[in-house]
Design a protein around this motif. Structure first.
Motif, PDB file in Angstrom:
ATOM      1  N   GLY A  12      11.047  47.906  61.863  1.00  0.00           N
ATOM      2  CA  GLY A  12      11.733  48.840  62.763  1.00  0.00           C
ATOM      3  C   GLY A  12      11.593  48.502  64.232  1.00  0.00           C
ATOM      4  O   GLY A  12      12.072  49.244  65.089  1.00  0.00           O
ATOM      5  N   ALA A  13      10.904  47.407  64.535  1.00  0.00           N
ATOM      6  CA  ALA A  13      10.673  47.064  65.947  1.00  0.00           C
ATOM      7  C   ALA A  13      11.997  46.823  66.655  1.00  0.00           C
ATOM      8  O   ALA A  13      12.161  47.183  67.819  1.00  0.00           O
ATOM      9  CB  ALA A  13       9.789  45.831  66.039  1.00  0.00           C
ATOM     10  N   TYR A  14      12.926  46.205  65.948  1.00  0.00           N
ATOM     11  CA  TYR A  14      14.210  45.894  66.577  1.00  0.00           C
ATOM     12  C   TYR A  14      14.946  47.157  66.996  1.00  0.00           C
ATOM     13  O   TYR A  14      15.632  47.191  67.999  1.00  0.00           O
ATOM     14  CB  TYR A  14      15.071  45.038  65.654  1.00  0.00           C
ATOM     15  CG  TYR A  14      15.398  45.670  64.332  1.00  0.00           C
ATOM     16  CD1 TYR A  14      16.526  46.456  64.192  1.00  0.00           C
ATOM     17  CD2 TYR A  14      14.578  45.470  63.224  1.00  0.00           C
ATOM     18  CE1 TYR A  14      16.829  47.046  62.986  1.00  0.00           C
ATOM     19  CE2 TYR A  14      14.872  46.055  62.019  1.00  0.00           C
ATOM     20  CZ  TYR A  14      16.003  46.849  61.896  1.00  0.00           C
ATOM     21  OH  TYR A  14      16.308  47.423  60.715  1.00  0.00           O
ATOM     22  N   LEU A  15      14.770  48.230  66.196  1.00  0.00           N
ATOM     23  CA  LEU A  15      15.430  49.498  66.508  1.00  0.00           C
ATOM     24  C   LEU A  15      14.837  50.083  67.786  1.00  0.00           C
ATOM     25  O   LEU A  15      15.563  50.523  68.685  1.00  0.00           O
ATOM     26  CB  LEU A  15      15.263  50.468  65.340  1.00  0.00           C
ATOM     27  CG  LEU A  15      16.095  51.748  65.426  1.00  0.00           C
ATOM     28  CD1 LEU A  15      17.573  51.435  65.434  1.00  0.00           C
ATOM     29  CD2 LEU A  15      15.752  52.665  64.273  1.00  0.00           C
ATOM     30  N   ASN A  16      13.507  50.062  67.868  1.00  0.00           N
ATOM     31  CA  ASN A  16      12.843  50.579  69.075  1.00  0.00           C
ATOM     32  C   ASN A  16      13.251  49.760  70.288  1.00  0.00           C
ATOM     33  O   ASN A  16      13.495  50.305  71.369  1.00  0.00           O
ATOM     34  CB  ASN A  16      11.320  50.508  68.910  1.00  0.00           C
ATOM     35  CG  ASN A  16      10.850  51.449  67.821  1.00  0.00           C
ATOM     36  OD1 ASN A  16      11.549  52.412  67.511  1.00  0.00           O
ATOM     37  ND2 ASN A  16       9.710  51.173  67.231  1.00  0.00           N
ATOM     38  N   LEU A 344      24.816  47.412  69.849  1.00  0.00           N
ATOM     39  CA  LEU A 344      25.105  47.039  68.461  1.00  0.00           C
ATOM     40  C   LEU A 344      24.884  45.540  68.252  1.00  0.00           C
ATOM     41  O   LEU A 344      24.299  45.123  67.248  1.00  0.00           O
ATOM     42  CB  LEU A 344      26.553  47.416  68.105  1.00  0.00           C
ATOM     43  CG  LEU A 344      26.800  48.913  67.897  1.00  0.00           C
ATOM     44  CD1 LEU A 344      28.286  49.172  67.697  1.00  0.00           C
ATOM     45  CD2 LEU A 344      26.015  49.435  66.704  1.00  0.00           C
ATOM     46  N   CYS A 345      25.365  44.744  69.236  1.00  0.00           N
ATOM     47  CA  CYS A 345      25.162  43.288  69.148  1.00  0.00           C
ATOM     48  C   CYS A 345      23.682  42.971  69.142  1.00  0.00           C
ATOM     49  O   CYS A 345      23.209  42.138  68.359  1.00  0.00           O
ATOM     50  CB  CYS A 345      25.831  42.580  70.334  1.00  0.00           C
ATOM     51  SG  CYS A 345      27.609  42.620  70.259  1.00  0.00           S
ATOM     52  N   LEU A 346      22.950  43.658  70.035  1.00  0.00           N
ATOM     53  CA  LEU A 346      21.502  43.419  70.137  1.00  0.00           C
ATOM     54  C   LEU A 346      20.811  43.793  68.829  1.00  0.00           C
ATOM     55  O   LEU A 346      19.955  43.059  68.331  1.00  0.00           O
ATOM     56  CB  LEU A 346      20.938  44.241  71.298  1.00  0.00           C
ATOM     57  CG  LEU A 346      19.506  43.936  71.696  1.00  0.00           C
ATOM     58  CD1 LEU A 346      19.410  42.527  72.251  1.00  0.00           C
ATOM     59  CD2 LEU A 346      19.028  44.922  72.739  1.00  0.00           C
ATOM     60  N   LEU A 347      21.240  44.931  68.300  1.00  0.00           N
ATOM     61  CA  LEU A 347      20.663  45.395  67.037  1.00  0.00           C
ATOM     62  C   LEU A 347      20.885  44.349  65.948  1.00  0.00           C
ATOM     63  O   LEU A 347      19.971  43.985  65.208  1.00  0.00           O
ATOM     64  CB  LEU A 347      21.324  46.722  66.651  1.00  0.00           C
ATOM     65  CG  LEU A 347      20.610  47.573  65.615  1.00  0.00           C
ATOM     66  CD1 LEU A 347      19.288  48.064  66.155  1.00  0.00           C
ATOM     67  CD2 LEU A 347      21.470  48.768  65.237  1.00  0.00           C
ATOM     68  N   TYR A 348      22.131  43.863  65.916  1.00  0.00           N
ATOM     69  CA  TYR A 348      22.479  42.860  64.911  1.00  0.00           C
ATOM     70  C   TYR A 348      21.658  41.586  65.103  1.00  0.00           C
ATOM     71  O   TYR A 348      21.079  41.047  64.165  1.00  0.00           O
ATOM     72  CB  TYR A 348      23.979  42.564  65.015  1.00  0.00           C
ATOM     73  CG  TYR A 348      24.454  41.443  64.124  1.00  0.00           C
ATOM     74  CD1 TYR A 348      24.579  41.629  62.747  1.00  0.00           C
ATOM     75  CD2 TYR A 348      24.767  40.192  64.648  1.00  0.00           C
ATOM     76  CE1 TYR A 348      24.999  40.602  61.930  1.00  0.00           C
ATOM     77  CE2 TYR A 348      25.186  39.165  63.839  1.00  0.00           C
ATOM     78  CZ  TYR A 348      25.299  39.369  62.483  1.00  0.00           C
ATOM     79  OH  TYR A 348      25.709  38.342  61.683  1.00  0.00           O
ATOM     80  N   LEU A 349      21.616  41.131  66.387  1.00  0.00           N
ATOM     81  CA  LEU A 349      20.875  39.886  66.676  1.00  0.00           C
ATOM     82  C   LEU A 349      19.394  40.030  66.374  1.00  0.00           C
ATOM     83  O   LEU A 349      18.777  39.144  65.774  1.00  0.00           O
ATOM     84  CB  LEU A 349      21.064  39.497  68.147  1.00  0.00           C
ATOM     85  CG  LEU A 349      22.388  38.824  68.487  1.00  0.00           C
ATOM     86  CD1 LEU A 349      22.511  38.632  69.981  1.00  0.00           C
ATOM     87  CD2 LEU A 349      22.491  37.476  67.780  1.00  0.00           C
ATOM     88  N   HIS A 355      14.773  38.876  60.570  1.00  0.00           N
ATOM     89  CA  HIS A 355      14.863  38.287  59.223  1.00  0.00           C
ATOM     90  C   HIS A 355      14.485  36.813  59.264  1.00  0.00           C
ATOM     91  O   HIS A 355      13.750  36.319  58.401  1.00  0.00           O
ATOM     92  CB  HIS A 355      16.284  38.463  58.675  1.00  0.00           C
ATOM     93  CG  HIS A 355      16.573  39.886  58.332  1.00  0.00           C
ATOM     94  ND1 HIS A 355      17.856  40.375  58.175  1.00  0.00           N
ATOM     95  CD2 HIS A 355      15.759  40.938  58.145  1.00  0.00           C
ATOM     96  CE1 HIS A 355      17.807  41.656  57.888  1.00  0.00           C
ATOM     97  NE2 HIS A 355      16.545  42.019  57.867  1.00  0.00           N
ATOM     98  N   ALA A 356      15.006  36.120  60.327  1.00  0.00           N
ATOM     99  CA  ALA A 356      14.697  34.688  60.447  1.00  0.00           C
ATOM    100  C   ALA A 356      13.211  34.481  60.684  1.00  0.00           C
ATOM    101  O   ALA A 356      12.596  33.568  60.124  1.00  0.00           O
ATOM    102  CB  ALA A 356      15.496  34.073  61.592  1.00  0.00           C
ATOM    103  N   THR A 357      12.616  35.365  61.510  1.00  0.00           N
ATOM    104  CA  THR A 357      11.179  35.240  61.799  1.00  0.00           C
ATOM    105  C   THR A 357      10.359  35.469  60.533  1.00  0.00           C
ATOM    106  O   THR A 357       9.397  34.745  60.255  1.00  0.00           O
ATOM    107  CB  THR A 357      10.773  36.260  62.887  1.00  0.00           C
ATOM    108  OG1 THR A 357      11.657  36.127  63.979  1.00  0.00           O
ATOM    109  CG2 THR A 357       9.352  36.012  63.353  1.00  0.00           C
TER     110      THR A 357
END
Lengths: 614, 103
Positions: A12-16, A344-349, A355-357
């Motif tokens: 969830g870090a990406y969401l924060n 949204l782009c940032l969320l996606y990236l 996932h890649a990490t």
């Protein structure tokens, strides 16, 4: 970097992070937008003020010009039509004095005189001249006063002295009392209902006594038309009031002569009046702006000194900032959509990065495991053969990546030391897979043969068969008979080993012949030639892969074969044990590389024959 | 950025101009390129123009073996202008017997 990596691994870090980004971006945008908005509105207000001021001065000039024209008409008419002279008044002005000894013009002549003035000055809609009783004959019940007004294109004559006591009317009483010319407050004239204002000029005799007055009515309609022309915005209005804030000009004619309060406005009349008509102010220098936030209105005041009137421009806020507001809303909407899109782009990236990490972390973990397995297959203990004292053996392998393609191995069977060293073409996982295969083959195949070339041939056939990727491995396989020191070897395309032979107190260090064998894996039917030599106690054999002699520094200079020989000579002179020799060579390599990243696997196998104890 | 080794096919000769280094950064790409000539049965000679080549790693040798084994129908492998160091690498690997070296 680790902190960043750990961050992305948290659920969830990406969401924060995205929410934080949206918050910060929104904050930055709001601040920037607010500053821009403030500056833009200030600029608009300045522009509006400039425009309104310019228009107000235009109206001011127009009205002042008209009024001045009427004043000059009155002055000139008296001077030219009567036997008159000009005298200084007590207050420093000038007054027109008529010679009463000379007969005044007749009644008809005066009416004609007034008609001529009306015809010559279209904005004058009525003209009157009156005298004190007894000054002009014949006279009516109240004295003599002639009035000419234009009704529907026809001049109408009135003998006011027969109708009412004109001396009590403002147009006559005003100059009679003040002995000065003056502009009356606007009023609605009775014949046509026009809103007019009247200019009265006193007439004196040669002794300075007041004997009458001449007055002109001017129609305010052209002034209203002018005000309409200069209205700056559709919802704005330009009005003119007298000093008591009664409308002289207003777009809504029903409000003419009414007070501004009836139009819903309430000015600080005293303040406006005191500023606009301050006697110490510079001519035309006063211009007041104000606003009524509760009404959403901006006001601009400009004086007309000649008649003590006030030009008032009222601009509704939505008129002034209408375009601004549209631009602001559009910009805010675009920014909002932009920020949301970016979020949204940032969320996606970020999700992709996470996932890649995670995937990379998994691969790293698996590579670490593979490395452990690979290194676990390499014998890495020292002394290498604790139960066999005939030989001092030490191996070293340091892959350039997690896993590598270099290999070495050894084991003892029937007083024979079987050993090998090899280098699979390429690096990384593909090379490591073939390396594992070759080590397994060596361990299984070598036990069945007593000569190295047979071992190499057997491995070669296994590898070359179905070798669609053309992977190959250079390798040396050796069999050392421990009791005698007799060495049989086969070099399959590998770097020539270095032989160190003790000769008394000296030591001869030199490369062995390379041989002409191919690497294993190239041709299935390849034949391999072997060699033999005899090791005496103290003699040593140094086998290595090209990661040693081709180790590079930052200038891409290779360590070189000569440097290998020199380092070995030093260690042989010291009679160093195999582990010390290997350690010393690696130190040389580290000093040469001087921090440069290792580009190839480094593998060494040092074998010092000790001999059989007596 | 991996360097590219230009490849040209003229009649029955496949010519590959090698860069200064032939290591993992460009050899894998070369192997991929060579794969395109797998079905070219008419190729009888593969010429490596090695006049610029100063260093060849084991992956580079693998590309040369790949050319020999996969391209066409057992073509002749020729190296032009190989330096002594490059020749020494092939000599050590015992591969000089199936490569013709020309100046």
């Amino acid at each position: 970097m680790r902190a960043v990596k750990d961050f992305f691994l948290r659920a969830g870090a990406y969401l924060n992070f995205t929410l934080a980004f949206v918050f910060i971006a929104g904050l930055v945008f709001t601040v920037c937008f607010g500053v821009c908005l403030y500056m833009m509105r200030q600029e608009v207000i300045d522009n509006v003020e400039d425009r309104v001021k310019s228009d107000a001065y235009y109206v001011q000039n127009y009205v002042e010009g008209k009024l001045q024209c009427v004043e000059e008409v009155a002055f000139t008419a008296l001077c030219t039509h009567f036997h008159s002279s000009i005298q200084k008044s007590p207050d420093g002005g000038h007054i027109v004095c008529i010679d009463t000894d000379t007969p005044l013009p007749s009644e008809e002549a005066l009416f004609r005189f007034l008609e001529q003035l009306l015809e010559a000055n279209p904005m004058i809609c009525g003209a009157a001249i009156g005298f004190e009783p007894g000054i002009h004959e014949p006279q009516g019940a109240y004295g003599f006063a002639a009035y000419v007004t234009n009704v529907s294109g026809k001049n109408q004559h009135l003998r006011l002295g027969n109708i009412h006591d004109y001396r009590k009317k403002p147009w006559y009483k005003g100059p009679a009392d003040s002995r000065k010319p003056l502009w009356s407050a606007p009023f609605r004239e009775t014949s046509q209902g026009k809103v007019v204002c009247c200019y009265s000029y006193p007439i004196h005799d040669r002794k300075g006594n007041f004997i009458g007055a001449i007055a002109f009515d001017i129609d305010t309609a052209p002034i209203r038309e002018m005000c309409k022309e200069v209205t700056p915005y559709p919802q704005s209005k330009v009005t003119i009031t007298d000093r008591n804030f009664n409308y002289v000009s207003h777009p809504d004619t029903a409000l003419l002569l009414h007070n501004v309060e009836e139009d819903g406005f309430e000015y600080d009349a005293l303040l406006v009046d005191s500023i606009l008509f301050n006697p110490y102010r510079q001519k035309r220098g006063s211009f007041i702006k104000g606003q009524a936030p509760e009404l959403g209105l901006y006001f601009y005041f400009c004086p007309i000194d000649r008649a003590s009137w006030i030009i008032t421009t009222v601009c509704p806020k939505e008129d002034i900032f209408g375009r601004c507001t549209r631009i602001e809303r559009t910009t805010a909407l675009i920014a909002l959509v932009g920020i949301l899109f970016m979020a949204l782009c940032l969320l996606y990236l970020l999700r992709r990065i996470q996932h890649a990490t995670i995937a990379k972390a998994g691969i790293q973990k698996e590579l670490g495991l593979a490395s452990s397995i690979q290194m676990g297959m390499i014998p890495r203990i020292y002394p290498a053969l604790p139960t066999r004292h005939e030989v001092d053996l030490c191996g070293f392998l340091k892959p350039a990546k997690s896993v590598g393609g270099d290999l070495y191995d050894y084991f003892v069977q029937d007083d024979n030391l079987y050993f090998c060293i090899g280098d699979v073409s390429g690096k990384g996982v593909p090379a490591s897979l073939l390396m594992m295969v070759i080590i397994s083959l060596f361990r299984n195949v070598a036990r069945n043969f007593t000569d190295p070339q047979s071992i190499v041939e057997s491995i070669n056939q296994s590898i070359a068969r179905n070798n669609s990727q053309m992977m190959f491995c250079t390798m040396i396989v050796g069999i050392l008979h421990l009791p005698t020191g007799h060495l049989k070897y086969c070099n399959a395309g590998h770097n020539a080993p270095v032989l160190c032979k003790v000769k008394g107190d000296d030591c001869d260090v030199a490369y062995m012949p390379a041989g002409e064998n191919m690497p294993v894996g190239v041709f299935e039917d390849a034949q391999f030639q072997g060699g033999e030599l005899h090791l005496h106690p103290g003699d040593a054999l140094f086998l290595y892969t090209d990661g040693v002699n081709e180790a590079q520094n930052a200038r891409q200079e290779q360590f070189g074969e000569e440097a290998v020989v020199e380092a070995l000579q030093e260690e042989m002179a010291r009679q160093s044990t195999s582990d010390v020799v290997v350690g010393a060579i690696y130190d040389h390599l580290a000093r040469h590389a001087c921090g440069t990243e290792q580009s190839d696997d480094i593998t060494m196998l040092h074998l010092r024959y000790v001999g059989t104890p007596l | 950025m991996p360097k590219k080794n230009p490849i040209t096919l003229s009649e029955n000769t496949l010519t590959i101009v090698l860069e200064e280094r032939m290591d993992i950064s460009n050899s894998m790409k070369l192997i991929e390129e060579l794969n395109k000539y797998r079905e070219e049965e008419d190729i009888t000679e593969v010429v490596f123009d090695a006049r610029k080549l100063t260093y060849i790693a084991s992956t580079g040798i693998r590309a040369v073996i790949y050319a020999d084994q996969v391209v066409g129908n057992k073509p002749k492998i020729v190296f032009i202008g190989a330096t002594a160091d490059v020749y020494h690498v092939f000599e050590t690997a015992g591969l000089t017997q199936f490569i013709e070296f020309r100046d």
